[in-house]
Scaffold this active site. Structure first.
Site, PDB file in Angstrom:
ATOM      1  N   ASN A   9      46.612  31.769  27.045  1.00  0.00           N
ATOM      2  CA  ASN A   9      46.883  33.152  27.353  1.00  0.00           C
ATOM      3  C   ASN A   9      48.451  32.967  28.005  1.00  0.00           C
ATOM      4  O   ASN A   9      48.431  33.028  29.108  1.00  0.00           O
ATOM      5  CB  ASN A   9      45.980  33.951  28.465  1.00  0.00           C
ATOM      6  N   LYS A  11      50.264  35.462  28.719  1.00  0.00           N
ATOM      7  CA  LYS A  11      50.554  36.573  29.525  1.00  0.00           C
ATOM      8  C   LYS A  11      52.121  37.023  28.829  1.00  0.00           C
ATOM      9  O   LYS A  11      52.402  36.888  27.803  1.00  0.00           O
ATOM     10  CB  LYS A  11      50.608  36.299  30.817  1.00  0.00           C
ATOM     11  N   HIS A  94      40.966  41.608  30.263  1.00  0.00           N
ATOM     12  CA  HIS A  94      41.572  40.409  31.357  1.00  0.00           C
ATOM     13  C   HIS A  94      41.473  41.191  32.822  1.00  0.00           C
ATOM     14  O   HIS A  94      42.042  42.609  32.988  1.00  0.00           O
ATOM     15  CB  HIS A  94      42.752  40.090  30.911  1.00  0.00           C
ATOM     16  N   GLU A  96      43.821  40.933  35.038  1.00  0.00           N
ATOM     17  CA  GLU A  96      44.888  41.597  35.245  1.00  0.00           C
ATOM     18  C   GLU A  96      45.148  42.937  34.459  1.00  0.00           C
ATOM     19  O   GLU A  96      45.737  44.099  35.099  1.00  0.00           O
ATOM     20  CB  GLU A  96      46.355  40.669  34.612  1.00  0.00           C
ATOM     21  N   GLU A 166      36.074  34.302  34.159  1.00  0.00           N
ATOM     22  CA  GLU A 166      37.348  34.008  34.771  1.00  0.00           C
ATOM     23  C   GLU A 166      37.064  34.837  36.260  1.00  0.00           C
ATOM     24  O   GLU A 166      37.667  35.893  36.565  1.00  0.00           O
ATOM     25  CB  GLU A 166      38.455  34.647  34.231  1.00  0.00           C
ATOM     26  N   GLY A 172      45.482  31.846  38.357  1.00  0.00           N
ATOM     27  CA  GLY A 172      47.109  31.633  38.605  1.00  0.00           C
ATOM     28  C   GLY A 172      47.150  31.217  40.289  1.00  0.00           C
ATOM     29  O   GLY A 172      48.265  31.205  40.800  1.00  0.00           O
ATOM     30  N   SER A 211      43.052  28.801  36.597  1.00  0.00           N
ATOM     31  CA  SER A 211      43.681  27.353  37.415  1.00  0.00           C
ATOM     32  C   SER A 211      43.128  26.174  36.152  1.00  0.00           C
ATOM     33  O   SER A 211      43.023  25.132  36.731  1.00  0.00           O
ATOM     34  CB  SER A 211      43.578  27.253  38.415  1.00  0.00           C
TER      35      SER A 211
HETATM   36  P1  PGA Z   1      45.702  30.581  34.999  1.00  0.00           P
HETATM   37  O1  PGA Z   1      45.414  31.975  33.956  1.00  0.00           O
HETATM   38  O2  PGA Z   1      45.336  29.378  34.041  1.00  0.00           O
HETATM   39  O3  PGA Z   1      47.042  30.701  35.031  1.00  0.00           O
HETATM   40  O4  PGA Z   1      44.952  30.717  36.045  1.00  0.00           O
HETATM   41  C1  PGA Z   1      43.974  32.136  33.456  1.00  0.00           C
HETATM   42  C2  PGA Z   1      43.881  33.287  32.763  1.00  0.00           C
HETATM   43  O5  PGA Z   1      44.398  34.715  33.386  1.00  0.00           O
HETATM   44  O6  PGA Z   1      43.401  33.751  31.596  1.00  0.00           O
END
Ligand code: PGA
Length: 247
Positions: A9, A11, A94, A96, A166, A172, A211
């Site tokens: 992903n 982003k 997601h 976010e 998640e 992140g 992560s």
């Molecule tokens: P990350 O993000 O691997 O940077 O923690 C995962 C995601 O948001 O899908």
């Protein structure tokens, strides 16, 4: 047997040139016959991403879509538009998007229905906040998110849906759920899907995200119920992405 699925992903990262360089770097190096390798990128690079991956096994996807067919929704992109440029997947719900763009379970449900209608496989995200985890609400939060987002999805389509668990506090942050913890929640999510679809739930792939990196992907993928990973930060570097897919 469910085929493992490792999805990047990206982003809000990468220009067209960076995208093409990335694909040229990874495409000969992925053991992608046993694992499905996916990249979900920003809208502006999707057409070039699709072209760059032609002749490879890499699947491509968007990170959001609108549920309407067309209309007065300034700034939005429809499922049909994504299908037109060959998208295989779309990330839906997601955290976010839920957090910064007020996406609700109801909107996620409409998006999942629309994606399936046009022939794009949704990667439906769920997961709890740190507060919810500390209040022991993790499983219930995931149950409600999954049940509401899967409302009215036809049993014949359920195998096309990928679910990504998640935990928000792990995205992140460098913090991962322990792989046992992630496995426990994921096996519970499978029970939730089984409650809705019975045996067919065995065809649904459930990923872990938060992560994931080359150093921990093997341990996560060794868990009995984890079918893949949705990876943000670590999917941006070609070398890391190769290691993730080739775990
Ligand atoms: P990350 O993000 O691997 O940077 O923690 C995962 C995601 O948001 O899908």
């Amino acid at each position: 047997m469910r085929k493992p699925i490792i999805a990047g992903n990206w982003k809000m990262n990468k220009t067209i040139d960076e995208t093409i360089d990335f694909i040229n770097e990874v495409k000969e190096k992925l053991n992608d016959d046993k694992v499905e390798a996916v990249i979900c990128a920003p809208f502006t690079v999707l057409k070039d991403l699709k072209e760059a991956t032609m002749g490879t096994n890499i699947k491509v996807g968007a990170q959001n879509m609108h549920y309407a067919e067309s209309g007065a929704f300034t700034g939005e992109v429809s499922a049909t538009m994504l299908k037109e440029i060959g998208m295989d997947y779309v990330i839906i719900g997601h955290s976010e998007r839920r957090q910064y763009f007020n996406e609700t379970n109801e909107a996620c449900n409409k998006k999942v229905l629309k994606a399936l209608e046009v022939g794009i496989n949704p990667i439906l995200c769920c997961g709890e906040t740190l507060e919810q985890r500390e209040a022991n609400e993790t499983k219930n939060v995931c149950k409600v998110q999954v049940e509401e987002a899967l409302k009215d999805i036809d049993a014949n389509d359920i195998s096309k849906v990928v679910i990504a668990y998640e935990p928000i506090w792990a995205i992140g942050t460098g913090k991962t759920a322990t792989s046992e913890d992630a496995n426990d929640v994921i096996s519970y999510i499978r029970e939730v899907v089984a409650g809705l679809y019975g045996e067919k739930s065995n065809e649904v792939r459930i990923q872990y995200g938060g992560s994931v990196k080359p150093q921990n992907v093997a341990e996560i993928m060794a868990q009995s119920d984890i079918d893949g990973a949705l990876v943000g930060g670590a999917s941006l570097a070609a070398n890391d992405y190769i290691q993730l897919v080739n775990y």
